[in-house]
Design a protein around this motif. Structure first.
Motif, short mmCIF file in Angstrom:
data_model
loop_
_atom_site.label_atom_id
_atom_site.label_comp_id
_atom_site.label_asym_id
_atom_site.label_seq_id
_atom_site.Cartn_x
_atom_site.Cartn_y
_atom_site.Cartn_z
N LEU A 1 0.87 -1.17 -0.04
CA LEU A 1 0.12 -0.11 -0.10
C LEU A 1 0.74 1.25 -0.08
CD1 LEU A 1 -2.80 -1.14 2.66
CD2 LEU A 1 -3.08 -0.68 0.19
N THR A 2 2.15 1.09 0.38
CA THR A 2 2.86 2.36 0.52
C THR A 2 4.27 2.48 -0.70
OG1 THR A 2 4.29 1.28 2.09
CG2 THR A 2 2.59 2.77 2.70
N VAL A 3 4.69 1.32 -0.99
CA VAL A 3 5.64 1.46 -1.82
C VAL A 3 5.34 2.03 -3.29
CG1 VAL A 3 7.55 0.14 -3.29
CG2 VAL A 3 6.86 -0.35 -0.83
N PRO A 4 6.05 3.11 -3.89
CA PRO A 4 5.84 3.77 -4.82
C PRO A 4 5.73 2.47 -6.21
CG PRO A 4 7.41 4.90 -4.20
CD PRO A 4 7.39 3.65 -3.31
N PRO A 5 5.00 2.81 -7.27
CA PRO A 5 4.67 1.64 -8.19
C PRO A 5 5.85 1.45 -9.15
CG PRO A 5 3.24 3.60 -8.60
CD PRO A 5 3.74 3.68 -7.07
N ALA A 6 6.74 2.88 -9.38
CA ALA A 6 7.92 2.78 -9.96
C ALA A 6 8.81 1.88 -9.61
CB ALA A 6 8.46 4.20 -9.95
N TYR A 7 8.78 1.45 -8.12
CA TYR A 7 9.93 0.20 -7.59
C TYR A 7 9.31 -1.09 -7.84
CZ TYR A 7 11.74 4.54 -5.49
OH TYR A 7 12.37 5.55 -5.11
N ALA A 8 8.94 -1.37 -9.44
CA ALA A 8 8.43 -2.68 -9.60
C ALA A 8 9.19 -3.75 -8.77
CB ALA A 8 8.19 -2.79 -11.06
N GLU A 9 10.34 -4.02 -8.83
CA GLU A 9 11.30 -5.10 -8.05
C GLU A 9 10.72 -5.34 -6.82
OE1 GLU A 9 13.76 -1.47 -7.86
OE2 GLU A 9 12.33 -2.33 -9.50
N VAL A 10 10.41 -4.12 -6.06
CA VAL A 10 10.14 -4.22 -4.66
C VAL A 10 8.67 -4.91 -4.46
CG1 VAL A 10 9.57 -3.28 -2.43
CG2 VAL A 10 11.27 -2.12 -4.11
N HIS A 11 7.84 -4.64 -5.45
CA HIS A 11 6.47 -5.40 -5.72
C HIS A 11 6.42 -6.74 -6.09
CE1 HIS A 11 3.71 -1.80 -4.80
NE2 HIS A 11 4.72 -1.12 -5.19
#
Length: 1968
Positions: free
Chosen positions: A989-999
């Motif tokens: 819910l908090t990590v920016p979508p730009a950091y796709a690798e985290v997701h």
């Protein structure tokens, strides 16, 4: 969470939650609201709109996370679109205000971003409603871009995309401003911003005409700049933009152009020129680029080239398949021009050239392969062919014209090479994809495909020669019939042009490539080809030294041919093994001394030749070891070893030789190293262990070489890392649709990509999965790769002390180097060490003591903190494997502690990522290190790292590691599930979508958590419900993520959830999500979609299909133009995907999904499925199949007559299934006909092409199967119609008779074997059916004749068709029988155990060659059984007497041997005697049968077993074979034992019945033999000496039966086995057990009854093959079993019917009781005793068991008693005690209340009373006659009320009448006097006769008839009785009178004509 499900936010519940729960609660509410608002009434929405708008806008200020802000925006937009729009302006103003805020603190950023997102969605949904406010909004947003950080720029670009989408043309005033902002963002340093800008511009170009007109050049340049330094996602997004804009520019309508003056329409050439500029010059301006080109610098980076390549594909795909068909010629010439001489700088280095060639190949494959249909592909192939011919002419001119300046010529030639390589690869791929459908293309002489390809085999460039060879290989795989002709052509040219270097290499490449294709062609090549190729290879190697100009080429070609020959496998290679080993032995010096001499003697050129030859030899041996493992015996290994020490010595001397003879030896030396390393890695290390030191020294030198500057981690490390860990490194290492071009970017900028010219020997190897052509790496990289593998093998076998030295040396070499060199050395060494650990773990080895561990750990730890992420991954994997091989918990704990400490203290990204992954890897390999304390520590540290929002990399690696721990810890992790799930959801819910690798890592964690929870997720407890909701919430967040890999993770998680808790997953929304992504441009997302679909349809196929169609219908925007689910359903969409999809795994999933859907819903949606299939073929409720038979047959016909051989086989198989399934289905409209009759023409037409001469053997073989099934089906009764198909079989038979000379030379000899045996099997099936039909009809005729002759005509019709079919076969039976026998003889030889291999014929059999023996075996196994049965039937029909058409006389048959096959009778060997011939055939058939039945494999077809048993039955129907078995007791016993084993292992009733029939025949054979011996003994010895005759039969004088040698014992065993299986109660051991109690009798199943009956028939025949003494031995067993069956199955059936088993047991009992042995002098006494005991057993059956009365059918038991009384000698049953008991049973039966029992009792007593022996019958008469009279007299008062009672009375009267007949004179009068009154009491007078019941009238007629018979017979008694009773007399007269009246009424017309008849009746009856 249920509290969140309301229209307004439940603020009370919300305020009671903690900070994190609030975020989750809000998100859940917003999700619910998004679904609720559209279905809520407008009035309700307006009522609460104000409050709802306030709640939503207030949330903007609460720093919402990315997914939450998106939902806030969506809900606001929906709210204003449904409710009142007037307050929307306030919201817009508020958002603008938030964006303008000067607060730049990080905490305020989410609010600003939320406002940006909100504006985007408001304008997208409401569009023009918002009027002119958009200019201010856009201005405000664009102003914010300038000062925004990357997240802001990213969201602004996406928001602008939404604004443009909503406003459409109305946004024109702002287009330029947006364009300017997006331009700068398109080259942003953040890749996510670039992607967002590309999406914004893609939306902009829909309305901004300037983008594809005036500013087109600048847009293109901008895109090229964006590609520079881009990642995969950027290339996908920007290429889509560029391709779409260009496609728009080319297709824009003239009208639009004229309406706007500044629009410039560009031509196709201009558009392609623009793309070409980017491809050739990159992102730099034209002037700068041209300056660079003048200086000779290539400035185009690979990523630009790859990006432009993808743009080409998007450009063509957007324009579509039809456009491509029309413009293919222009496109082809343009893209080929990119690698032609027009642009020499683009291909100036090999590295550039390979990169450009790959790009061109990719464009061609993706467009031609993905967009065009079959016809268009064939047209494209012709176009490509024309291109080859044009280039060929250019090269020919240059090569032949000596006057031209040479330099220009070579430039032309070298430049043309790259174009040719590209077109040849594409042509090969095209033909490969088309398969046999490409046949017309290759047969088209005007195109000349083969000539074109073969013509460039002589091209000066090696790359072209290899490409041409590969193209030929593709053609060969697609069209196997071309392999042999192409091989012949190439070998012929190779031999003819031996002096041309180009020809020698080119044609040897072609031959090697074609040999590599053979393993993909099931029909193979003729065996002789191998011999020819081996000879050519030897010739080339021997002649290499004759001409120094072509020494290298001949050497290379010779070894290449030998190596490629090895791929044909052991069956072929074994014949050339000695020759190959001799060549191998000769290529190396014999001793070190010779090697030393050699070194000092040669020059640079001779060393080049030598190294080439030795490298080739090593490669040939490597291929031999790889492909012919079966031949690697100890002896062969010993012969391989002698040259190895010398090969290793040469390896150690290579550096000095290189130094001595210069740089020319660099590449040959490298190749030699590579080959030696590859071979050593394959051989057992023990074979060269004395050379370990020398080899290790060389390997270490390779890893640390000073000249090795190539650091290519991307090819060395991935195989050594765990596949899951590679996900950490982004899409670059994952499988994508663009892998073919993308993988070039993984290699360093100075490393060339893989290509065939790097290793010509790979031409015969299979391409890696997903590749269309092999891509060997450059030699320098290949050597390192091979060295790494070999190091792994050797180092795990060296002594531990040596390991320490080597490790120390490796560590020292890393320390001694610096900078980039150090990285390279470290990379090589870590790769080698990882390979060693992997090998050591797999062979369960040990690392060694502490001293060895220390340097090992140092090495790994150094790599764990490397800057190269791939090296860190490999190091983490190595660390875990290190712990695994050390296997010491203290050591493992120490490793983990080191990582703990590092993670606590280190702040740099490198250390934190490396060590966090190390923890996860340790868990993965050691299953959780042990303690929960340790787990807690790991989890705690990783929790902390995963929340480090300063470094997305650290978060990614920590979360990935956490997912590994969750997976590995299992149940231990349960305590952490809840906090981990909370963490995952919070981060989502908090990590920016730009950091796709985290997701992506979060997705892996969620997946692991769902797996850990498993089925618990179904629970209903509050805690479980909360966990489940969190999982679903996490999935929802990921589904909405813009990154495709995260979406793939979401689908995978939902798939898991659906498996564990299906009720809680919304199937409708999941299927919608799958449909949307079905055509995603991301391969991994499509794979996830299909994997999920495959699982869903296994449970809910119908629902999934319905949801898909519903979703598409409800969906307003057409989301997937590629597939049309709306019209063809999900099923049709999947079928169309199979056309486009190139990924094998995905295609497999699609097929399985379709298969599951078909099996689940085919019956309900049959019409739909058939239409789908028909449509596919056409391009190349109470529904039942029979209603669609026409469609089925039409489809099968279309497929069977197609160009594609695979489709033909499928079509014929379908036809076969249709014929078998529908053969007996009647035609409803025409009774007496079957439904398939109307399709005779279709079937014939479908089969005919399969018998054409050019048809491949496998197709003809399948067609033969269909022919025989069609003829055998009985569908066609008319002989003329039958002849059409029969004629096809005759043509095949003619081909078989023509012998081996006529066989096709295109395929392996085993293919001819397959075809011949298929023909013989088909004929066998037809013959079997013809014989069976004739037999059935002759049986039917016998029955018909006995009944009536009225059906003669119809019978004649039936017989004519059966006779006709037999006649059709009869004509060829002479030939067929010989061929069948020959095939059986072959089969018998092939089934011999391997130790008898020496006895096999040297030249092979009748239908197989010695060389192809292994390939032929399966074909014989497939067809022998029916051939055996047919042969047995033929022998039965001839009685072993055959008319030989050659000799024209009747002669006993001779077996056809391979030598006599297809030969004239005059050339045959001496004729054997008839007896010998018969014996040979007898042993052949019996041998095959016994060998098979002895141990049929578990997978043996039931049909084979049945056919084999039927063959034995037919065989034993003939006296001669029976005499052989009867006369050889051992043979009979062996056969019975084999049959016994078969019964034990096969449960099928049909097989067991057939087995019993064979047993009966064997017993019959023994009976005949015994009978014959007895008869001949009587004849020889004369009747006078009869007393002294020897006893014949088993048991002789002693009665002993020896198990294993006794036929009787074997038969008994078998029968007992059958009986006890059906009736376990018969087993005395079992009866006492609690499992089986003597209880009610049971009725067996029909098959069980038949089996038991058959066994009883056999039992009753056993005494006849025994001597009298022997018969006494077996009699107790036989009687026990027969009476046991009677007792256990004596069930009462209605109407007094007998169960089949009871009837059989009574029949068997009768057979036994009437056996001659019962009366034979030697056995009579014993038999009498035993038979009495048996009778007692039967009588005891009435007795109660355990106090309970048995429920046996007394009728059955009475019948058994009667059989005893009537069939045995009187002494058995006349002893008083037995007689009394028997009489008692009859008395009880007479008193029975059951009329059926009474009736049967009377019938049985009648037969006993009439028994001639008075000693037997009189006691029964005396005891029972009074009872019978009394019973009858009682019936005077109670008249019969039904037919059953009537029958009883009638039967009783018959008994009394019979008693009168047999009574003595003095008693007769009394009996008559008793009977007459009784009969007269049954008579009716004329008045009552009319009103009487049927029973009374029938009784009256019966009584009158009896009176009429008795009166005249016993007239004196009759008169006395009449005189004594006037009443009786009156009754009789009245009855007679009434009878006469009724006769009068019936016969009035007749009496008129013949009045004399009535008087005759009066005379006859009036005798009073």
């Amino acid at each position: 969470m249920e509290l969140a499900h309301s229209l307004l936010l439940n603020e009370e519940a919300y305020n009671q939650l903690g900070e994190f729960q609030k975020a989750e609660f809000i998100f859940e509410w917003l999700r619910f609201l998004e679904k609720l608002l559209p279905v809520t009434s407008r009035a309700d929405v307006r009522e609460k709109q104000k409050k709802l708008a306030e709640q939503l806008t207030s949330l903007l200020n609460s720093s919402p996370g990315p997914p939450t802000r998106k939902l806030i925006a969506k809900n606001l937009a929906i709210l204003y679109s449904i409710g009142d729009a007037f307050s929307v302006y306030q919201t817009v103003d508020k958002c603008n205000e938030l964006i303008r805020s000067k607060d730049d603190s990080p905490s305020y950023l989410p609010t600003k971003l939320a406002a940006v997102v909100c504006l985007g969605y408001l304008y997208k949904k409401l569009g023009r409603i918002l009027g002119n406010s958009f200019t201010d909004t856009v201005g405000n947003v664009l102003k914010a871009v300038k000062s925004a950080e990357s997240q802001g720029r990213y969201e602004i670009m996406l928001s602008l995309q939404n604004i443009l989408n909503g406003l459409g043309a109305a946004a024109t005033p702002c287009h330029r401003d947006i364009y300017k902002a997006a331009r700068s963002c398109l080259t942003d340093r953040s890749m996510a911003v670039r992607c967002a800008a590309a999406k914004c511009l893609l939306e902009l170009q829909k309305e901004a005409v300037f983008m594809w007109s005036t500013d087109l050049d600048s847009v293109a340049t901008l895109c090229f700049k964006s590609f520079d330094g881009s990642n995969y996602d950027v290339r996908i997004a920007v290429s889509k933009l560029l391709g779409t804009v260009l496609a728009r520019a080319v297709t824009c309508k003239q009208a639009t152009a004229s309406a706007r003056q500044n629009v410039r329409k560009i031509s196709l050439d201009e558009a392609m020129e623009l793309l070409g500029t980017g491809f050739l010059r990159g992102s730099s301006g034209f002037l700068r680029a041209s300056g660079d080109i003048l200086k000779g610098i290539s400035s185009v980076s690979r990523d630009i080239r790859v990006g432009v390549t993808q743009a080409y594909v998007v450009f063509v795909s957007t324009l579509g398949g039809q456009w491509l068909e029309r413009n293919f010629s222009s496109l082809l010439s343009h893209i080929l021009d990119l690698v032609s001489q027009s642009h020499p700088k683009a291909i100036q280095t090999q590295m550039d050239a390979i990169c450009c060639r790959r790009c061109i190949s990719f464009i061609l494959r993706a467009t031609v392969g993905g967009l065009l249909g079959e016809k268009a592909q064939i047209a494209a192939a012709k176009e490509i062919c024309q291109a080859i011919w044009k280039l060929k002419k250019v090269v020919d001119v240059v090569m032949s014209d000596g006057n031209l300046e040479t330099r220009i010529g070579t430039t032309d030639v070298t430049a043309s090479q790259h174009v040719l390589v590209c077109v040849l690869h594409e042509l090969g791929s095209l033909v490969h994809g088309l398969g046999t459908t490409a046949a017309p293309l290759l047969q088209d002489s005007s195109t000349g495909v083969l000539d074109a390809v073969i013509s460039v085999i002589l091209h000066p460039s090696i790359s072209v020669r290899l490409a041409a060879a590969w193209c030929l290989r593709c053609i060969a795989v697609a069209l196997p019939s071309y392999v042999s002709p192409l091989l012949d052509r190439c070998i012929e040219r190779l031999s003819a042009l031996k002096s041309s270097p180009e020809a020698v290499t080119g044609y040897s490449f072609a031959v090697a490539a074609l040999l590599g294709a053979v393993k993909h062609c099931p029909l193979g090549i003729p065996h002789g080809k191998g011999k020819v190729i081996m000879t050519v290879a030897e010739d080339l190697l021997c002649s290499a030294s004759q001409n120094s100009r072509i020494s290298i080429q001949r050497t290379q070609a010779g070894w290449l041919l030998v190596a490629s020959l090895m791929t044909l496998g052991p069956a072929v290679v074994q014949h050339y093994l000695p020759r190959m080993l001799l060549l191998w032995k000769c290529v190396f010096p014999l001793s070190p001394k010779d090697l030393e001499t050699e070194r000092s003697r040669g020059d640079s050129f001779t060393w080049q030749v030598t190294l080439e030859g030795r490298a080739g030899a090593l490669c040939a041996i490597k291929t031999f070891v790889s492909y012919c493992g079966g031949l690697l015996t100890d002896e062969v290994i010993q012969r391989l070893l002698p040259p190895l020490p010398c090969a290793v010595d040469l390896l150690t001397r290579l550096p000095s030789i290189h130094k001595m003879y210069g740089n020319a030896l660099k590449t040959p030396a490298m190749t030699y190293r590579h080959r030696l390393y590859e071979l050593l890695a394959l051989l057992p290390p023990k074979t060269y262990e004395e050379r370990f030191c020398a080899i290790l020294k060389e390997l270490v030198a390779d890893f640390t070489a000073t000249d090795n500057q190539m650091a290519a981690s991307t090819f060395l490390l991935p195989p050594l890392c765990h596949q899951d860990d590679l996900l950490l490194l982004g899409p670059s290492l994952q499988e994508t649709d663009h892998r073919f071009i993308e993988e070039q970017l993984l290699l360093g900028s100075n490393i060339a990509g893989g290509s065939l010219e790097h290793d010509p020997y790979s031409i015969y190897e299979k391409a890696a999965e997903g590749d269309s052509v092999p891509k060997p790496l450059p030699p320098a990289l290949s050597v390192i790769s091979a060295a790494v593998r070999l190091f792994g093998v050797i180092f795990s076998h060296v002594a531990e002390s040596q390991r320490l030295q080597v490790l120390d040396k490796l560590l020292a070499s890393i320390k001694q180097t610096k900078g980039a060199r150090q990285q390279t050395v470290q990379l090589n060494i870590v790769s080698a060490f990882s390979s060693f650990l992997k090998h050591l773990a797999s062979c369960k080895g040990s690392l060694g003591p502490e001293e060895v561990r220390r340097p090992a750990l140092t090495l790994v730890m150094g790599a764990l903190e490397s800057n190269n992420p791939l090296l860190r991954c490999a190091a983490a994997e190595s660390l875990a494997r290190l712990a695994q091989v050390v296997a010491d918990s203290a050591f493992t704990a120490g490793l983990a502690q080191v990582s703990f400490d590092k993670l606590k203290s280190a702040r740099d990204v490198v250390s934190r990522t490396g060590h966090s992954l190390a923890l996860g890897s340790l868990y993965r390999y050691l299953g959780g290190i042990g303690s929960t304390q340790h787990l807690n520590a790991c989890v705690g540290i990783l929790y902390t790292l995963s929340q480090d929002n300063t470094s997305p990399d650290v978060q990614t690696w920590a979360l990935h590691s956490l997912s590994l721990i969750i997976d590995s810890a299992g149940p231990l992790y349960h305590v952490h599930v809840e906090p981990t799930l909370s963490l995952v959801v919070m981060l989502l819910l908090t990590v920016p979508p730009a950091y796709a690798e985290v997701h992506q890592s979060l997705g892996r964690c969620l997946n692991a958590l769902i797996t850990t929870l498993g089925p618990e997720l179904q629970g209903s407890k509050t805690a479980v419900s909360a966990l489940r909701t969190s999982c679903l919430l996490g999935c929802a967040v990921m589904q909405d993520n813009p990154d495709c890999l995260v979406q793939a993770q979401a689908i995978s998680c939902l798939q898991q959830l659906h498996m564990f808790a299906p009720r809680h997953v919304n199937l409708s929304s999941l299927v919608s999500c799958l449909c949307v992504n079905l055509c995603s441009s991301y391969l991994l997302l499509r794979r996830a979609v299909l994997a999920c679909l495959r699982q869903l349809v296994q449970r809910e196929a119908a629902e999934v299909s319905e949801h898909a169609v519903t979703f598409v219908k409800d969906c307003r925007e057409d989301f997937t133009p590629e597939i049309n689910i709306r019209e063809v359903g999900l099923e049709g969409a999947l079928l169309s995907l199979l056309d486009k999809e190139l990924d094998q795994r995905l295609c497999q999933d699609i097929k399985e999904t379709l298969s599951h859907m078909l099996t689940s819903v085919a019956v309900e949606k049959l019409s739909f499925w058939l239409k789908l299939c028909k449509d596919v073929l056409a391009a190349s409720a109470d529904d039942f199949l029979v209603l669609h038979l026409a469609d089925l047959i039409r489809m099968a016909f279309m497929a069977a007559t197609d160009h594609s051989d695979q489709l033909r086989l499928s079509g014929l198989q379908t036809l076969l299934v249709v014929v078998r399934r529908f053969a007996s289905v009647p035609e409803p409209e025409f009774p007496g006909h079957v439904i398939l009759e109307q399709y005779q023409a279709n079937v014939g037409a479908a089969l005919r092409p399969a018998f054409a001469p050019e048809t491949p053997p496998d197709v003809t073989a399948k067609a033969c199967q269909v022919c025989s099934a069609w003829i055998a089906s009985g569908v066609v009764s008319d002989l003329n119609d039958l002849r059409r198909v029969h004629q096809l079989l005759i043509s095949s038979l003619t081909k078989v008779q023509a012998g081996k000379e006529a066989q096709s030379q295109l395929y392996n000899e085993s293919a001819s074997t397959m075809e011949i045996l298929a023909v013989l099997k088909a004929w066998a099936e037809v013959y079997i059916v013809a014989v069976e039909r004739e037999k059935n009809q002759s049986d039917a005729h016998k029955q018909t004749v006995t009944i009536t002759n009225s059906t003669d005509e119809s019978y004649r019709d039936l017989t004519s068709s059966a006779d006709g079919l037999l006649d059709l076969v009869q004509a060829d039976l002479g030939t067929l029988s010989k061929l069948w026998l020959a095939a059986l003889q072959d089969f018998a030889l092939l089934t011999l155990p391997s130790e008898y291999a020496s006895q096999l014929p040297v030249e092979g059999g009748a239908f197989y060659t010695a060389e192809t023996i292994e390939n032929a075996r399966p074909h014989y196994h497939n067809s022998w059984a029916l051939i055996l049965y047919a042969t047995a039937l033929w022998l039965t029909s001839t009685g072993f007497l055959v008319v030989d058409p050659d000799e024209g006389v009747t002669n006993l048959s001779r077996p056809v041997t391979p030598t006599t096959m297809c030969q004239d009778s005059s050339s045959r060997a001496a004729v054997k005697s008839p007896e010998d011939v018969n014996t040979d055939i007898f042993h052949l058939i019996l041998g095959i049968s016994v060998e098979f039945l002895c141990s049929p494999r578990s997978d043996a077809a039931m049909e084979n077993i049945t056919a084999c048993l039927h063959a034995l039955q037919a065989f034993l129907d003939v006296p001669w074979p029976r005499s052989k078995i009867g006369g050889d007791q051992e043979l009979g016993v062996e056969l019975l034992n084999v049959l016994h084993r078969l019964i034990l292992t096969r449960e099928s009733p049909d097989i067991q019945l057939a087995t019993l029939e064979v047993v009966r025949q064997i017993l019959f054979a023994a009976q005949e033999h015994v009978r014959e011996k007895r008869r001949s003994a009587e004849v020889d010895d004369g009747a006078a000496e009869k007393e002294t005759l020897p006893e014949f039969g088993e048991g002789k004088d002693t009665g002993g039966l020896v198990p294993g040698k006794s036929l009787v014992f074997a038969t008994l065993e078998l029968c007992v086995c059958i009986l006890v299986r059906q009736l376990p109660q018969l087993n005395p051991k079992v009866t006492g057990s609690p499992a089986v109690k003597a209880g009610k009798p049971q009725l067996l199943s029909e098959s069980g009854s038949r089996l038991v009956s058959a066994a009883l028939v056999i039992l009753s025949d056993i005494p006849s093959v025994c001597s009298p003494e022997g018969s006494v031995s077996v009699l107790p067993t036989i009687l026990y079993l027969i009476i046991g069956v009677l007792r256990e199955t004596a069930v009462k059936l209605p109407d007094g019917q007998l169960p089949l088993t009871v009837a059989a047991s009574l029949q068997a009992l009768k057979g036994i009781l009437s056996s001659p042995m019962a009366r034979a002098e030697k056995s009579r006494t014993a038999w009498t005793e035993l038979l009495r005991s048996a009778l007692v057993t039967v009588l005891d059956c009435w007795d109660p068991v355990d106090g309970a009365q048995q429920e046996l059918d007394e009728v059955n038991l009475l019948t058994a008693i009667t059989v005893f009384i009537l069939s045995t000698s009187p002494e058995v049953t006349t002893i008083e005690c037995l007689q009394k008991r028997c009489i008692e049973k009859f008395k009880i039966a007479l008193d029975s209340k059951d009329p059926v029992v009474q009736l049967k009792c009377y019938q049985l007593l009648l037969s006993i009373f009439q028994y001639p022996n008075r000693a037997v019958s009189y006691p029964y008469i005396h005891s029972l006659a009074p009872s019978i009279m009394r019973k009858l007299q009682e019936t005077e008062k109670t008249k019969p009320e039904n037919s059953a009672e009537l029958q009883v009375i009638q039967e009783g009267i018959k008994v009394v009448a019979a008693l009168i007949a047999i009574a003595e004179e003095e008693h007769r009068a009394y009996l008559v006097a008793c009977l007459l009154p009784l009969l007269i009491s049954f008579l009716l007078d004329e008045n009552s006769l009319g009103s009487a019941t049927n029973s009374a009238r029938n009784l009256h007629e019966f009584a009158l008839q009896n009176v009429m018979q008795i009166g005249p017979q016993y007239s004196s008694v009759f008169k006395k009785v009449m005189a004594s009773s006037p009443t009786m007399k009156a009754r009789l007269e009245s009855a007679v009178k009434g009878n006469q009246e009724s006769i009068k009424v019936k016969t009035t017309p007749k009496h008129a004509k013949n009045p004399g008849k009535s008087s005759s009746i009066q005379l006859k009856t009036n005798f009073l």
